[in-house]
Design a protein around this motif. Structure first.
Motif, short mmCIF file in Angstrom:
data_model
loop_
_atom_site.label_atom_id
_atom_site.label_comp_id
_atom_site.label_asym_id
_atom_site.label_seq_id
_atom_site.Cartn_x
_atom_site.Cartn_y
_atom_site.Cartn_z
N LEU A 101 1.17 -0.68 -0.77
CA LEU A 101 -0.22 -0.17 0.04
C LEU A 101 0.44 1.61 0.19
CD1 LEU A 101 -1.25 -2.24 2.31
CD2 LEU A 101 -3.50 -0.99 1.63
N ASN A 102 0.41 2.07 -1.01
CA ASN A 102 1.16 3.23 -1.31
C ASN A 102 0.20 4.31 -0.10
OD1 ASN A 102 3.42 2.60 -2.67
ND2 ASN A 102 2.15 2.62 -4.04
N VAL A 103 1.10 5.10 0.45
CA VAL A 103 1.04 6.34 1.36
C VAL A 103 1.52 7.67 0.72
CG1 VAL A 103 -0.53 6.69 3.38
CG2 VAL A 103 0.04 5.11 3.06
N ARG A 104 1.29 8.33 0.24
CA ARG A 104 1.90 9.20 -0.31
C ARG A 104 1.95 10.74 0.60
NH1 ARG A 104 0.86 10.54 -6.44
NH2 ARG A 104 1.96 12.24 -5.63
N ARG A 105 0.17 11.16 0.92
CA ARG A 105 0.89 11.39 1.52
C ARG A 105 1.52 11.99 3.27
NH1 ARG A 105 -2.76 10.31 5.67
NH2 ARG A 105 -4.14 8.75 5.42
N VAL A 106 2.02 10.89 3.60
CA VAL A 106 3.02 10.07 4.43
C VAL A 106 4.11 9.61 4.67
CG1 VAL A 106 0.98 10.41 6.44
CG2 VAL A 106 1.89 9.08 4.88
N GLY A 107 4.51 9.32 3.07
CA GLY A 107 5.41 9.17 2.89
C GLY A 107 5.67 7.78 3.59
N GLN A 108 5.52 6.69 2.94
CA GLN A 108 5.30 5.36 3.45
C GLN A 108 4.89 4.67 2.08
OE1 GLN A 108 3.01 5.65 7.47
NE2 GLN A 108 4.13 7.26 8.24
N VAL A 109 5.31 3.09 2.63
CA VAL A 109 5.21 2.18 1.94
C VAL A 109 4.53 1.33 3.13
CG1 VAL A 109 5.77 0.46 0.25
CG2 VAL A 109 6.56 2.54 0.22
N HIS A 110 3.30 0.40 3.07
CA HIS A 110 3.09 -0.65 3.68
C HIS A 110 3.20 -1.74 3.33
CE1 HIS A 110 1.44 2.18 6.60
NE2 HIS A 110 2.29 2.89 6.32
N GLY A 156 -11.50 -18.06 -2.16
CA GLY A 156 -10.38 -19.49 -2.45
C GLY A 156 -9.53 -19.60 -2.83
N SER A 157 -8.32 -18.00 -2.95
CA SER A 157 -7.76 -17.62 -3.86
C SER A 157 -6.97 -16.47 -3.17
CB SER A 157 -7.44 -17.57 -5.76
OG SER A 157 -6.30 -17.47 -5.83
N PHE A 158 -5.90 -16.34 -3.18
CA PHE A 158 -4.68 -15.12 -2.38
C PHE A 158 -4.61 -14.51 -3.72
CE2 PHE A 158 -6.45 -17.49 1.49
CZ PHE A 158 -6.75 -16.73 1.85
N GLY A 159 -4.20 -13.23 -3.81
CA GLY A 159 -3.11 -12.97 -4.91
C GLY A 159 -2.63 -11.62 -4.09
N LEU A 160 -1.74 -10.93 -4.88
CA LEU A 160 -1.48 -10.07 -4.22
C LEU A 160 -1.90 -8.48 -4.60
CD1 LEU A 160 1.85 -8.16 -3.11
CD2 LEU A 160 2.45 -8.48 -5.28
N HIS A 161 -2.08 -7.71 -3.83
CA HIS A 161 -2.96 -6.12 -3.45
C HIS A 161 -1.94 -5.48 -3.69
CE1 HIS A 161 -6.76 -8.77 -3.63
NE2 HIS A 161 -5.57 -9.51 -3.07
N CYS A 162 -1.96 -4.29 -4.32
CA CYS A 162 -1.17 -3.46 -4.67
C CYS A 162 -2.49 -2.07 -4.72
CB CYS A 162 -0.20 -3.13 -5.99
SG CYS A 162 0.89 -4.46 -6.33
N ILE A 163 -1.98 -0.92 -3.53
CA ILE A 163 -3.95 -0.49 -3.38
C ILE A 163 -2.42 1.31 -3.27
CG2 ILE A 163 -5.32 0.09 -1.77
CD1 ILE A 163 -5.10 -2.91 -1.30
N ASP A 164 -2.95 1.81 -3.82
CA ASP A 164 -2.65 3.22 -2.97
C ASP A 164 -3.84 4.19 -2.46
OD1 ASP A 164 -0.28 3.50 -5.18
OD2 ASP A 164 -1.76 3.85 -6.61
N VAL A 165 -3.42 4.44 -1.23
CA VAL A 165 -4.11 4.92 0.23
C VAL A 165 -3.56 6.90 -0.27
CG1 VAL A 165 -4.33 5.24 2.82
CG2 VAL A 165 -3.78 2.98 1.50
N GLU A 166 -5.00 6.90 -0.35
CA GLU A 166 -5.34 8.49 -0.76
C GLU A 166 -5.59 9.10 1.23
OE1 GLU A 166 -4.03 10.33 -2.70
OE2 GLU A 166 -3.62 8.51 -3.88
#
Length: 183
Positions: free
Chosen positions: A111-120, A173-183
């Motif tokens: 998860l990209n959290v640009r407003r606080v300069g973090q990647v989770h 029943g299936s797990f993936g990789l989730h890429c999320i931009d959090v504003e």
């Protein structure tokens, strides 16, 4: 809006820095030392954690004993340290915050959290026991079914997004990789 204060002094020589375009062709303003010409880069912080699941399908959450968001629920996570991998940091944070014994799984969410300069970054993890020994940052560590998760009492949007994706994948029943931009 970044929460971190700008760099004020050169870490190498202590001279007050100037924000300008470096002479090396960089296209972003950086903190540049006018005395020794060191360019200081400000990079995002990595927050690493786990989605620990017990064999019966419940997920481990920790009730925060620190600010920000004291008393709210979160997945075990925290800032990555130098000299560790993201997975090692996630395992360390899970042990520090919950005293949980886990088997590390694959990376689950970024998860990209640009407003606080973090990647989770959250990894799936299998709990090896339902016994926990929370550290000082945690009031309580407890297992929750999806229906029991205190959705309105979660500390961070990154945790809410990760849990929503996790439970949706589990139902599918299936797990993936989730890429999320959090504003």
């Amino acid at each position: 809006m970044t929460l971190r204060s700008p760099i004020k002094h050169c870490r190498d020589c202590g001279t007050a820095v100037v924000y300008r375009l470096p002479d090396d062709g960089d296209t972003k303003q950086r903190a540049v030392c006018p005395a020794c010409h060191t360019v200081h880069y400000e990079n995002p912080l990595n927050v690493v954690g786990t989605v620990p699941e017990f064999a019966d399908g419940r997920v481990l959450l920790c009730k925060r004993n620190i600010e920000p968001r004291w008393g709210k629920w979160t997945l075990p996570a925290g800032f990555m340290e130098l000299d560790e991998t993201t997975a090692q940091g996630a395992a360390r944070e899970t042990d520090e915050e919950a005293g949980a014994q886990i088997e590390m799984g694959p990376l689950f969410s970024l998860l990209n959290v640009r407003r606080v300069g973090q990647v989770h970054l959250f990894y799936r993890a299998r709990l090896l026991s339902d016994q926990f020994n929370p550290g000082y940052e945690t009031i309580e560590a407890r297992l929750f079914t999806e229906a029991e998760v205190p959705w309105d009492e979660l500390a961070f949007r990154t945790v809410k997004e990760t849990l929503a994706a996790y439970f949706a994948d589990r139902r599918r029943g299936s797990f993936g990789l989730h890429c999320i931009d959090v504003e």
